[in-house]
Design an enzyme around this catalytic site. Structure first.
Site, PDB file in Angstrom:
ATOM      1  N   GLU A 104     163.332 -15.689 -72.887  1.00 51.54           N
ATOM      2  CA  GLU A 104     163.031 -14.257 -72.972  1.00 51.54           C
ATOM      3  C   GLU A 104     164.197 -13.335 -72.664  1.00 51.54           C
ATOM      4  OE1 GLU A 104     159.502 -13.230 -70.807  1.00 51.54           O
ATOM      5  OE2 GLU A 104     158.216 -14.312 -72.217  1.00 51.54           O
ATOM      6  N   GLU A 126     154.578 -19.946 -74.843  1.00 53.20           N
ATOM      7  CA  GLU A 126     153.854 -19.498 -73.644  1.00 53.20           C
ATOM      8  C   GLU A 126     152.682 -18.635 -74.065  1.00 53.20           C
ATOM      9  OE1 GLU A 126     155.940 -17.448 -70.487  1.00 53.20           O
ATOM     10  OE2 GLU A 126     157.652 -18.794 -70.679  1.00 53.20           O
ATOM     11  N   TYR A 175     151.238 -13.239 -74.764  1.00 55.50           N
ATOM     12  CA  TYR A 175     150.038 -13.363 -73.935  1.00 55.50           C
ATOM     13  C   TYR A 175     148.938 -12.472 -74.486  1.00 55.50           C
ATOM     14  CZ  TYR A 175     152.738 -16.043 -70.594  1.00 55.50           C
ATOM     15  OH  TYR A 175     153.495 -17.024 -70.005  1.00 55.50           O
ATOM     16  N   ASP A 221     160.245 -14.664 -63.182  1.00 58.14           N
ATOM     17  CA  ASP A 221     158.971 -14.719 -62.487  1.00 58.14           C
ATOM     18  C   ASP A 221     158.757 -16.016 -61.721  1.00 58.14           C
ATOM     19  OD1 ASP A 221     156.360 -13.869 -61.837  1.00 58.14           O
ATOM     20  OD2 ASP A 221     155.543 -14.950 -63.564  1.00 58.14           O
TER      21      ASP A 221
HETATM   22  C1  GCB Z   1     156.662 -14.979 -69.250  1.00 59.45           C
HETATM   23  C2  GCB Z   1     157.769 -15.723 -68.590  1.00 59.45           C
HETATM   24  C3  GCB Z   1     157.296 -16.583 -67.447  1.00 59.45           C
HETATM   25  C4  GCB Z   1     156.270 -15.824 -66.628  1.00 59.45           C
HETATM   26  C5  GCB Z   1     155.096 -15.503 -67.513  1.00 59.45           C
HETATM   27  C6  GCB Z   1     154.015 -14.706 -66.760  1.00 59.45           C
HETATM   28  O1  GCB Z   1     156.749 -14.541 -70.357  1.00 59.45           O
HETATM   29  O2  GCB Z   1     158.526 -16.480 -69.496  1.00 59.45           O
HETATM   30  O3  GCB Z   1     158.402 -16.927 -66.674  1.00 59.45           O
HETATM   31  O4  GCB Z   1     155.863 -16.524 -65.498  1.00 59.45           O
HETATM   32  O5  GCB Z   1     155.520 -14.738 -68.598  1.00 59.45           O
HETATM   33  O6  GCB Z   1     153.102 -15.315 -66.231  1.00 59.45           O
HETATM   34  O7  GCB Z   1     154.125 -13.497 -66.682  1.00 59.45           O
END
Ligand code: GCB
Length: 674
Positions: A462, A551, A515, A209
């Site tokens: 990941e 994250e 998240y 990403d």
């Molecule tokens: C993740 C990735 C990261 C992305 C992020 C997102 O899990 O490790 O590279 O930018 O999510 O914002 O989706």
């Protein structure tokens, strides 16, 4: 597209020797000079359908301007955002750079070697000097160099040509795939894209990403050394439990291009350790050994000590054993920090628990893309300080060496990551990728192992670690990192489930991404505490290792507001934060804490490939891409600064206790002596 390597090598018959491991940062000294070739170079893309005209016509053999239209291109910078031309922004294939420079006559002598060093070029690079191929390197983000003494025109102009190719394949790191639309009548003839099919796709270009910026991203330098030169320095340190004494171990490799095969024993190596004022602490001699430091000033990260980022200078002198006295030829000064990193129930620096309060970052800036830029770098460090953060991860690739040096000086802890991101399919876990991955780990570890700020290696982000081949694959790469550097823990950042992941048994610290309130339960902040707490506790119980929540976060577009908060507003990210903080606080204390750290994703908004899920890039930054704070930045700042001050206060209490203890002992001794 990425023309077969063999074909290219056949076209360029010369023997090339690219050095990629253990190369020192180019520093000036009494024996070394550095010339930075950064500036305005000439540039063109090879737009031929096979992207191979440059090789067919041997563009490196003449001035690039003679091959066709060239434009100005800054180095270092990504080329993508410099022009108004969409075909350059989205270009895939070989892009050609050229510059000219003068090599002074003073360098033309019996005792000097001249080295050409590329800080990083993305992704595949080939380098010619005056029409002769001198280097070839696979992979961005890491330096490579070679001895160009024999290819230079001294006292005259030299032409340097560099071709870079940003094509990603299932075996590159990061991986990608080219999709050709052959036979599809509804697409233009010969059309292709760097493409990856869903289902798992952040976007449809590749399964990572961030935008696949390309070009010469870090400075290109020439530097001189004596023929007999210091090639590699490896250091590490041990500290006694009471911090009263430390031992600095070192190993120095010397090479002498004028006397191939010479025994190390015939060289004279002296190692002097200086404190930050330049006063000599201790010295020794020999190619390897150790230096004792009594009452050492330890390297501490921010929040753990009043004196953060204390650095000693290791001055290495190398020369020949002369008839009467040693003849010094080369001198190199390496900044080192004395500190230990250990992992038991939690992460420890110098034997004391260290709780990570950090950010995930990117090398990503307006206009220059991933190009190194001091203004941006210093600004980012000032923002880290403003936030109160004590750490970041070099997500998702190695950052510039200058950034690592600043981390050492500012006491910012680094989790240093390989560019292995987006390894989502089984065809990534094959021998071809593995052997490249091992090379990259070698290049990364030998580049960064002398930085006290680096406390852990991350070999990937990941990957699909639930796939059966991933287990052996990651055991192999993690073991390689620990074999090259037994002084630091190694990990990868996992987003497979605690029930399905197969590779975390081999990590030293469990690092997970999740998240809550965004990809999981979007819009439902009310479930965050319960779900997150359950998730992190499960990981901790399953692996019995410290856990870092590497994250977490939510998209927030600067200037979007709503009350009650809704996704994509600044208020929503603030709400997500409060729920996370409450959870983190319940898990970070106690005798066997679940959590060893937290890192918000992301420090700043950043560019991604275009996708329906990305509104002009990724907007999870607490700062905008221009480094202005969104309201969530103030929420994080309150927490990080409070935690930072709290750890200072805790330390003070500890010191007070030590003080009282010490005073009691004095009194007791006094009483006894009466
Ligand atoms: C993740 C990735 C990261 C992305 C992020 C997102 O899990 O490790 O590279 O930018 O999510 O914002 O989706």
């Amino acid at each position: 597209l990425l023309i077969k390597r063999k074909l290219i090598i056949a076209l360029c018959a010369e023997q090339i020797q690219t050095i990629t491991n253990g190369i020192l940062y180019p520093m000036e000294s009494e024996s070394r000079q550095v010339k930075d070739l950064s500036g305005r170079w000439r540039f063109r893309t090879d737009n031929s359908s096979g992207r191979d005209t440059g090789f067919q016509e041997r563009w490196w053999e003449r001035r690039l301007a003679e091959t066709g239209h060239v434009i100005d291109m800054p180095v270092p910078a990504s080329y993508n955002d410099i022009t108004q031309d969409k075909s350059i922004r989205d270009f895939v294939g070989w892009a050609w750079y050229e510059t000219t420079f003068f090599a002074p006559n003073a360098w033309n002598n019996e005792v000097t070697n001249v080295w050409l060093r590329v800080g990083s070029a993305h992704y595949y690079a080939m380098v010619w000097l005056n029409g002769e191929q001198v280097m070839e390197h696979e992979g961005g983000h890491l330096p490579f160099e070679c001895d160009v003494t024999m290819s230079l025109n001294f006292g005259a102009t030299n032409r340097l040509t560099i071709a870079v190719n940003n094509t990603l394949t299932p075996n590159t790191l990061p991986p990608g795939e080219i999709n050709h639309y052959n036979g599809k009548d509804d697409y233009p003839a010969g059309y292709f894209t760097q493409f990856k099919q869903p289902p798992y796709a952040f976007n449809q270009e590749y399964e990572f990403d961030f935008f696949n910026y390309a070009g010469i991203h870090r400075p290109v330098k020439l530097y001189t050394t004596p023929r007999l030169r210091i090639g590699e320095i490896v250091t590490s340190s041990d500290v006694t439990a009471d911090h009263a004494s430390a031992t600095v171990h070192y190993q120095v490799t010397v090479t002498d291009s004028s006397r191939v095969g010479q025994e190390m024993a015939s060289y004279n190596i002296t190692v002097v350790l200086e404190d930050s004022t330049g006063a000599i602490v201790n010295k020794t001699s020999g190619g390897s050994g150790s230096i004792t430091v009594t009452q050492p000033m330890l390297w501490w990260p921010v929040g753990m000590h009043d004196q953060v980022g204390y650095l000693y200078t290791m001055v290495v002198y190398a020369g020949r054993l002369g008839l009467s006295a040693p003849i010094t030829t080369d001198v190199y000064r390496l900044k080192i920090g004395i500190r230990t990193v250990t992992v038991d129930q939690t992460l420890k620096i110098n034997g004391r628990p260290f709780y990570v309060i950090g950010v995930g970052k990117h090398e990503d800036w307006d206009v220059r893309g991933k190009g190194f830029d001091w203004s941006m770098v210093v600004k980012d460090f000032n923002l880290l300080d403003w936030l109160g953060a004590n750490a970041f991860r070099t997500s998702h690739y190695p950052y510039a060496e200058e950034i690592m040096q600043m981390c050492d000086e500012r006491g910012i802890v680094v989790i240093d990551e390989c560019p292995a991101v987006g390894m989502r399919s089984a065809n990534n876990f094959v021998n071809k990728t593995l052997s490249h991955h091992l090379n990259v780990i070698g290049e990364l570890v030998t580049r960064d192992r002398n930085h006290p700020s680096v406390i852990m290696w991350s070999v990937a982000n990941e990957p699909s670690s639930q796939l059966p081949p991933a287990a052996q694959y990651f055991k192999t790469v993690l073991d390689r990192a620990r074999e090259l550097d037994p002084t630091r823990p190694a990990t990868f950042v996992c987003n497979a489930g605690y029930d399905s992941d197969l590779a975390t048994p081999y990590v030293d610290v469990v690092c997970v991404n999740k998240y809550e309130g965004w990809y999981d339960d979007p819009g439902h902040v009310e479930v965050i505490q319960k779900r997150l707490s359950y998730f992190l506790t499960q990981w901790h119980e399953k692996r019995s290792k410290p856990v870092i929540h590497m994250e977490w976060g939510a998209g927030a577009i600067a200037g979007f507001h709503s009350d009650p908060s809704l996704m994509y507003t600044e208020e929503y990210l603030c709400d997500v934060m409060r729920e996370h903080f409450a959870t983190f606080d319940s898990l970070r204390t106690g005798s066997n804490p679940v959590l060893a750290g937290e890192m918000i994703w992301n420090f700043a908004d950043f560019a991604t490939a275009q996708a329906t899920t990305r509104a002009y890039g990724n907007r999870k930054g607490i700062f905008t891409r221009q480094r202005q704070p969104k309201s969530p930045a103030f929420v994080i700042r309150d927490r990080y600064r409070a935690l930072r001050n709290q750890s200072v206060a805790e330390r003070q209490t500890e010191l007070d206790l030590i003080g009282k203890h010490w005073w009691r002992e004095v009194r007791e001794n006094w009483d006894r002596s009466l």
